[in-house]
Design an enzyme around this catalytic site. Structure first.
Site, PDB file in Angstrom:
ATOM      1  N   ARG A   3       0.942  -1.215   0.038  1.00 31.62           N
ATOM      2  CA  ARG A   3      -0.298   0.222   0.055  1.00 31.62           C
ATOM      3  C   ARG A   3       0.698   1.124  -0.029  1.00 31.62           C
ATOM      4  NH1 ARG A   3      -5.411  -1.270   1.656  1.00 31.62           N
ATOM      5  NH2 ARG A   3      -5.805   1.025   1.246  1.00 31.62           N
TER       6      ARG A   3
ATOM      7  N   GLY B 108       1.694   2.221  10.993  1.00 36.77           N
ATOM      8  CA  GLY B 108       3.131   2.374  11.364  1.00 36.77           C
ATOM      9  C   GLY B 108       3.973   2.732  10.123  1.00 36.77           C
TER      10      GLY B 108
ATOM     11  N   TYR C 274      -4.098 -10.467  -2.717  1.00 35.07           N
ATOM     12  CA  TYR C 274      -3.989  -9.917  -1.459  1.00 35.07           C
ATOM     13  C   TYR C 274      -5.101 -10.714  -0.341  1.00 35.07           C
ATOM     14  CZ  TYR C 274      -4.731  -6.766   2.380  1.00 35.07           C
ATOM     15  OH  TYR C 274      -4.877  -6.090   4.135  1.00 35.07           O
TER      16      TYR C 274
ATOM     17  N   ARG D 234      -7.211  -4.536  15.911  1.00 41.39           N
ATOM     18  CA  ARG D 234      -7.814  -4.831  14.558  1.00 41.39           C
ATOM     19  C   ARG D 234      -8.671  -6.219  14.681  1.00 41.39           C
ATOM     20  NH1 ARG D 234      -6.260  -7.542   9.930  1.00 41.39           N
ATOM     21  NH2 ARG D 234      -4.159  -7.763  10.790  1.00 41.39           N
TER      22      ARG D 234
ATOM     23  N   VAL E  51       0.615  -0.766  19.349  1.00 41.22           N
ATOM     24  CA  VAL E  51      -0.030  -0.031  20.311  1.00 41.22           C
ATOM     25  C   VAL E  51       0.305  -0.078  21.498  1.00 41.22           C
ATOM     26  CG1 VAL E  51      -2.419  -0.671  21.647  1.00 41.22           C
ATOM     27  CG2 VAL E  51      -2.197  -0.854  19.145  1.00 41.22           C
TER      28      VAL E  51
ATOM     29  N   GLU F 194       2.736   2.855  21.458  1.00 43.58           N
ATOM     30  CA  GLU F 194       1.976   4.123  21.474  1.00 43.58           C
ATOM     31  C   GLU F 194       1.306   4.770  22.755  1.00 43.58           C
ATOM     32  OE1 GLU F 194      -0.935   3.731  18.412  1.00 43.58           O
ATOM     33  OE2 GLU F 194       0.521   3.628  16.917  1.00 43.58           O
TER      34      GLU F 194
ATOM     35  N   ASP G 297      44.978 -29.058  -1.363  1.00 39.65           N
ATOM     36  CA  ASP G 297      44.182 -29.785  -0.548  1.00 39.65           C
ATOM     37  C   ASP G 297      43.492 -30.794  -1.267  1.00 39.65           C
ATOM     38  OD1 ASP G 297      42.604 -30.768   1.713  1.00 39.65           O
ATOM     39  OD2 ASP G 297      40.961 -29.570   0.933  1.00 39.65           O
TER      40      ASP G 297
END
Length: 731
Positions: free
Chosen positions: A10, A30, A86, A272, A376, A379, A497
């Site tokens: 988005r 955020g 989506y 949510r 959250v 915040e 080697d």
């Protein structure tokens, strides 16, 4: 001038219907806030979907022009793409698997194909705006294929990827039918960022087990490119929430809320609508609290905000119905005419209302079942300028790793949550202040701006390291240098080697015998009288004798215990003891007995515990345990421990390839030295050789060697080019 291109599902601005037309509005969340500081710099660009399906190409062209003025590049998706990419694959496969809820996953091939197509659509748009020196930062689970698609198109591009949700354990991730394709996409990035170290660990486990990618600590090797995987805990714009607390509208709303909930403690819950958020368990814990603590009736309210999300999807609609019923039950069971225990609101709010709720809440209850970070909680802390308030936080949220002064709970344990509620509501003011002050220091130090800057700086550093590493890779320029010096030299030493250098590794060590092509190559090199060819190996001398008998090469076996010159007998290094082997051998055999596929190889003065046939992680685990157990023997008997490629070896400390090499150098002078090896035992050789020697490590650039080759077959190719310079006959 180079720029940074941010790519996310988005855009930070969304197009919304507004009456008869459309309007532009800022996106919440955020990510938009966090990347604003990066997007604001120079000509930096942001690519993403504007959140709407438009009806016509004319509308798309109109909004493309509007958004380009803000350095935003929209990608437009049709209805089938939104549903398949989506709503389908991203949210019906990746979201439930990554949040440890596989029962919700729906594996539809058509959705996977649309997911590929939309990621390719993003790639095509990035390629239109990307310059040769641009940095591309891809975000989140909707675009897991994009880094790999971009890497194919832009091999030298600087590409970062950050995942904002958890990364599951390998056992869960492997459930996805297309797990290898997803990993290949992610491994196209130069820097992979996650919120927590657990996510990093899980990703590395999946990459190494499912794709066979080699890892060294938090670094992965893919096609000779070093990929760094690190945790970058995301923060918030702390000052924004702190300042909001003094906003006039917020202060007025706080006063109103306190009046409405007079003499009550407020427990705040904001989420949510999603099955990963633990909303039902939270309500059950609050009901248990009310049942066990009647003294708090009419004195506490759970203020629950559930933001609508995907409630047309059956699982989400069912979840909402369950929440509605449980809230109704609690209010009916414990409520009074003047008090409802749960104040329940099912809609979104502007940030000013959220800020007011943060400021009025005595307790913030954040108990997701799984969460990448959970902003959250941060915040809430940033809003508490008076250092009051208690945070109850799920241990399954990424933020719990930082906010250790919160009351940490298991979200599945309703008793644990109810105990935390009681503790929070009875916590002394001094302790409340002390905890909140400590958490605010973290939240204000590790801001979202700090997160973005840290990631970009690490990406720049990773690219610089890659550039330096690439300069050491034996490519055409270095190869020409080696061949030129080789041709000009009159006396050459070739130290080679065996396993992993001249031949590839085999599960059965006895099957790694030389092939005809190798014999021809070595014979050609040896026919040049200016060459001294030495095969220096950890193999038993009896094995080298069987493979190279009657060959005119110098042989060094068991890292220097045995040496053999052409036309002479094997010579044993003097002063060595093997009295320790019986005791140590029994100890090593005990580890082989409980590790299917492992075995002990006995050599003259060393023992080797091989685990190439052992299950990948089990082998590494047992090897580490064995090494710890062998340390006491090493100290007691004066032995040296070697942690090699799928082998743990213990031997006399007086023996190593470096000392054997020094013996050769003491007896001869050379004007060209080439040493090639793939193992940690070869590091001893690289260390003792003069600086001008051409030392080459096979497989990794992490070495004392000056140069490196990606693969074992590249060593053969280089040697063949040197052999091609050998005269047909020598004077």
């Amino acid at each position: 001038m180079s720029k940074t291109i941010i790519v996310s599902n988005r855009l930070p601005i969304k197009i919304t219907e507004d009456g008869d037309g459309y309007a532009l509005h800022p996106s919440e969340g955020g990510l938009a806030t966090g990347l604003a500081s990066i997007h604001a710099q120079g000509e930096n660009t942001w690519i993403g979907w504007p959140g709407i399906i438009l009806d016509s190409p004319e509308q798309e062209a109109h909004f493309t022009a509007l958004l380009e003025e803000k350095r935003l590049v929209p990608i437009f998706l049709d209805n089938s793409e939104v549903k398949g990419f989506y709503e389908g694959f991203s949210n019906e496969v990746l979201w439930p698997i990554f949040h440890y809820m596989p029962n919700y996953a729906v594996y539809e091939l058509e959705n996977w194909q649309i997911y590929i197509r939309v990621n390719e659509k993003f790639r095509d748009l990035v390629l239109k705006v990307a310059g040769p020196d641009d940095t591309i930062w891809v975000h989140d689970y909707q675009l897991l294929l994009l880094p790999g698609l971009l890497r194919d198109a832009l091999p030298d591009a600087s590409i970062g990827f950050f995942q904002h949700i958890p990364f599951p354990s390998q056992e869960l991730f492997r459930l996805i039918p297309w797990r290898r394709e997803l990993l290949a996409g992610m491994l196209g990035a130069d820097l992979l960022g996650f919120h927590t170290f657990d996510d990093v660990r899980h990703f590395i486990s999946s990459a190494t087990r499912l794709t066979g990618t080699n890892s060294n600590s938090n670094k992965l090797e893919v096609d000779g490119r070093t990929i760094v995987v690190e945790p970058f805990p995301m923060g918030i714009d702390s000052n924004r929430f702190s300042v909001l607390s003094s906003n006039e509208k917020v202060v007025a709303r706080v006063t109103e809320l306190k009046s409405n909930f007079k003499d009550q403690k407020i427990i705040l819950s904001i989420d949510r609508l999603d099955y990963s958020k633990g909303i039902l368990q939270r309500l059950e814990a609050f009901e248990l609290f009310l049942a066990k603590n009647p003294a708090f009736h009419k004195r506490v309210t759970l203020y629950m905000v559930v933001v609508p999300s995907r409630d047309t999807v059956p699982q989400y609609r069912e979840l909402k119905d369950q929440i509605d019923r449980l809230v109704g039950h609690i209010n009916a069971e414990y409520g009074f005419y003047d008090w409802y225990p749960v104040a329940y609101f099912y809609h979104g709010y502007p940030v000013e209302e959220i800020s007011a709720l943060y400021n009025v809440a005595d307790v913030c209850l954040v108990t997701p079942m799984r969460d990448g970070m959970n902003l959250v909680s941060k915040e809430y802390i940033a809003s508490r300028n008076d250092h009051t308030g208690v945070l109850i936080l799920s241990e399954m949220a990424g933020a719990a790793n930082e906010l250790i002064d919160a009351l940490i709970v298991n979200p599945n344990n309703v008793n644990d949550i109810q105990d935390a509620l009681l503790t929070a509501l009875n916590m002394p003011v001094a302790e409340v202040n002390k905890r909140m002050e400590a958490m605010r220091q973290i939240v204000f130090k590790f801001t979202v701006q700090h997160w973005a800057t840290l990631f970009m700086n690490r990406l720049d550093e990773t690219k610089r390291v890659q550039s330096t590493t690439r300069a050491r890779l034996v490519g055409p320029v270095i190869e020409d240098q080696i061949i030129t010096h080789y041709k000009e030299a009159a006396s050459r030493l070739l130290l080679l080697d065996y396993d992993g250098t001249l031949v590839g590794f085999q599960d059965d060590i006895d099957k790694a015998s030389p092939d005809d092509e190798l014999y021809r190559l070595l014979d050609t090199l040896e026919t040049d009288i200016n060459n001294h060819l030495v095969i220096i190996s950890g193999r038993k001398h009896s094995t080298l004798e069987k493979w190279f008998q009657n060959k005119p090469y110098s042989l060094i076996a068991e890292h220097g215990v045995w040496t053999k010159e052409p036309d002479s007998e094997w010579r044993l290094k003097s002063g060595l003891s093997s009295t320790w082997k019986e005791e140590v051998g029994a100890f090593m055999e005990s580890y082989a007995d409980r590790t299917p596929g492992a075995f002990v190889e006995e050599k003259s003065f060393s023992l080797a515990w091989h685990y190439r046939k052992v299950q990948r992680d089990l082998g590494a685990l047992r090897a580490n345990e064995l090494i710890e157990g062998l340390r006491d023997y090493s100290a007691s008997y004066g032995l040296q421990l070697l942690d090699g490629d799928k082998v743990v070896e213990i031997r006399s400390a007086e023996v190593n390839k470096g000392r054997a090499t020094l013996d050769i150098l003491h007896e001869n002078r050379y004007d060209f030295i080439l040493s090639i090896g793939d193992d940690r035992t070869d590091e001893d050789t690289f260390h003792v050789l003069p600086r001008e020697a051409f030392t080459i490590k096979v497989g990794t650039e992490v070495s004392a060697a000056r140069f490196y080759l990606k693969r074992q077959r590249d060593a053969r190719t280089l040697l063949q080019k040197l052999a091609n310079e050998t005269p047909a006959t020598n004077p």
